[in-house]
Each structure stands twice: as C-alpha cells, then as structure tokens.
Scaffold this active site. Sequence first.
Site, short mmCIF file in Angstrom:
data_model
loop_
_atom_site.label_atom_id
_atom_site.label_comp_id
_atom_site.label_asym_id
_atom_site.label_seq_id
_atom_site.Cartn_x
_atom_site.Cartn_y
_atom_site.Cartn_z
N LYS A 4 -10.52 -1.35 10.28
CA LYS A 4 -10.55 -2.58 9.49
C LYS A 4 -11.11 -3.74 10.31
O LYS A 4 -11.35 -4.82 9.79
CB LYS A 4 -9.15 -2.97 9.01
N HIS B 162 0.86 -1.19 0.00
CA HIS B 162 0.00 0.00 0.00
C HIS B 162 0.90 1.23 0.00
O HIS B 162 2.03 1.20 0.50
CB HIS B 162 -0.87 -0.05 1.27
N GLN C 35 -4.70 -5.38 7.04
CA GLN C 35 -5.67 -6.32 6.46
C GLN C 35 -5.72 -7.64 7.19
O GLN C 35 -6.71 -8.37 7.12
CB GLN C 35 -5.31 -6.57 4.99
N CYS D 29 -4.79 2.36 -3.79
CA CYS D 29 -3.56 2.87 -3.16
C CYS D 29 -2.39 1.91 -3.35
O CYS D 29 -1.53 1.78 -2.47
CB CYS D 29 -3.77 3.17 -1.67
N ASP E 297 2.97 -4.59 8.17
CA ASP E 297 1.70 -3.88 8.01
C ASP E 297 0.59 -4.93 8.10
O ASP E 297 0.36 -5.70 7.17
CB ASP E 297 1.68 -3.18 6.65
#
Length: 411
Positions: A231, A128, A208, A369, A205
């Site tokens: 999220k 991202h 998700q 993104c 990261d």
Amino acid sequence: MSTVTTAIDIKKIRSQFPILDQEVNGKPLIYFDNAASSQTAKSVVDALVNFYEKDHANIHRGIHTLAERSTKAFEETRERVHQFINSAEADEIIFTKGTTESINLVAQAWGSKFLKSGDEILISHLEHHSNIVPWQLAAERTGAIIKVIPINEKGEILIEEYKKLLSTKTKLVAVNYISNSLGTINPVKEIIAEAIKVNATTLIDAAQAAPHIKIDVQELNCDFLALSSHKMYGPTGVGVLYGRREVLEATPPYQGGGEMIKDVSFSGTTFNDIPYKFEAGTPNIGGVIAFKSAMDFIDEIGHEAIQAYEHELLEYATDRLNQIPGFTPIGTAENKASVISFLIDNVHPYDLGQLLDVKGIAVRTGHHCTQPLMDFFEIDGTVRASFAVYNTKEEIDVFCESLQKIVERFS
C-alpha cells in the site's frame, strides 16, 4: 473547493513509476486503484533487483560476506520502520507477509493466551474482512464475544455509542485507522484512550493510513499496529506488526521453526527474544530490504505534502463527480482520505468498471472486502476511485469525462 495546487514536483514523482507510462486498451493508463495496491517505485524495484543480483543469501545464520550483507540490509529496514512509525525501539517491529498476517498473528498468538469465554472483542462496522474473520475464529476458539461499534450514514464511527460498549469485559478493541472502502479517517487516538480506561488491548489496522498520514505509535499509545508495504509504493508480500515490548514478550510464538528459537531438544524448546520469536522460517528477504526504499520515497516527499496534495485531488474529484447526473457518493465523512466510493443510477458498478477499463482507467468495483459495511448501506457494492501522490487533476478530468459519456449512453 481549493484551487491552489500543492507545491510538489509531480513530474519527478511520476518518473519514479514507469508503469504509469503505458497504454491500456489503446488509452493512457489512469490508475485509480491505489487503496487495493499502490504502484511500486522504481527505487524499490532497483533495490529488489540489486539484492537478487548481488547480495542474495539467507539472513542471521551465515558468517560469509553475502549473508552478512543481507542480514545488515534486512535489519536496516527494521530500524527504518522503527523510525517511520516512531516505535520505542526497533525490536518492537515484526516482519510479516502483510496486514492480514499481522492481525492473524495477534488473533491467534495473543488471543490464545489472553482471551477466554465471555470476554468481549470490539470491532467497528467499517472493518476489512481481515479485521473481522480472524476475530471470529478467535471467538470460536475461546468463547469470546464480538461486539460491533456502530456508524452513521456518513460512514463515521459513533464515538458515544462506542463508549457505551466498553466495559470491564472488553479485552480487545481492533479498528482501522482509515476505511479502505470509504476513506473515513477514524479518531483512533480517542478510541485508544477510551479503551485504555477499561484496560483493553488495542490493535490498529493502518494498512490504508501508512501511505497517506504520519503514524506515531507512541503518541497513539496503541498496543499493536499493522501495515502493508504494497500500500506504500513497496513490494507485495511484506508487512509489519508493531507491538509494545511488554505485550509482545507476554505473547506466545505464532509459528514454530527456524530463527524463532534459542535452543531445541526433544524434551523442549527455549524461544528467541523479540522480534525473532515471531519470525519463524526464511522471510521475504528481498522484499523487506526493498521496503526501506519505499519509506525513503514517502519521507522524501513528506507526509504533510502528500496529505495536502491528495486532499486537493479528493476535493477536485468530488466536485467534478457531483456534477454528473445520477452520481451518489457512499461515505461522506467529514475527515476523509483520498478515496471516493460511489454509485451511478441505472448502471451496475461492475459494468462501470469494465467500461472504464476500456478507456484505460483502473478502478475497483465490488464490496472491497467489507461486506458488512455494504450491508449497512443496503447495497451490493460500489465503484471505488482511490488516489495516490502520483495521480493528477488531469487524470481526474479524463475519468469524469469518461463517466459522463457512460451515463449518457445508459440514459
């Protein structure tokens, strides 16, 4: 394809999301934009309202009853995150505005001290923009060099090529756990283990990943990990940066202000202990407190049940979509979360998104993104349908039937 439905109480789960019980353009809302932001559980909304109606006060600074109640609830969420990701201690949990700010914190605070000219930062082709741009800025400030871990046509990281990029010059490896665009679940444990061999710092990261799979930062053995509440069925404007104690203690403050200090004089300042060293100013107190209810919601169902059910949705949708003429999936990794990016021949993704919205179906269109990833596939963007635990096969049926009619209209 599996035909057995995982034993979860979908009616009970959907009752936690009254926003789903509405019509959009005269049609029942079908919300398939969960990779961008999941809907907020009612228990989370109730916790947020309760804070503002009964407990609203600033934290850590007052001795009156409301301040003490707010502080207690705020720190209970820190303890809850500690349990949720299995950090070694609660003090390794820092609250931020979201994954983007968490990564920027590391890039600026850690990067300013530990990156120098000629050092190498490894990121993957799946990232991202939030895990690309902060490192580009850090590289500009420090003279460090960014190297990109390649992927294959399925959207999977090429591990052997990654290993070739690692060297004594590698100071940081920053990759996502799950691709927001493709749903690829990356082998982050192996990626971290290889980075450790060259003494590189690691950042994951997990924006998700957090709502879909169980995260254990001690098992992963990462140095940093970032996630976002919105999220995870929680409020917007709340995120987490996990960092190992020794790494956080060696990292200078990110911002200056209240809370992050012990003593201040015009001749100098002594900084607070972690995590408060990184939490300058008044945070999103109500949002952080309500975030605890979101994690409770996830754990009540259980990550194993969530992952199994969402995988059924993914398999079911993939099978249905493959029957539609002109359907082309983008990203076909062997190990995937519940995200499907695709194109339909002769129909622009933006047009598809608008036509689906007319039917009450919310999907995401564009580059998500991840422009470098779209460039890899030589496309401008995709349609992305992303599923959460409150979605159903019946919704997928309506979605696929609607797509079929659109295809027929354009043929």
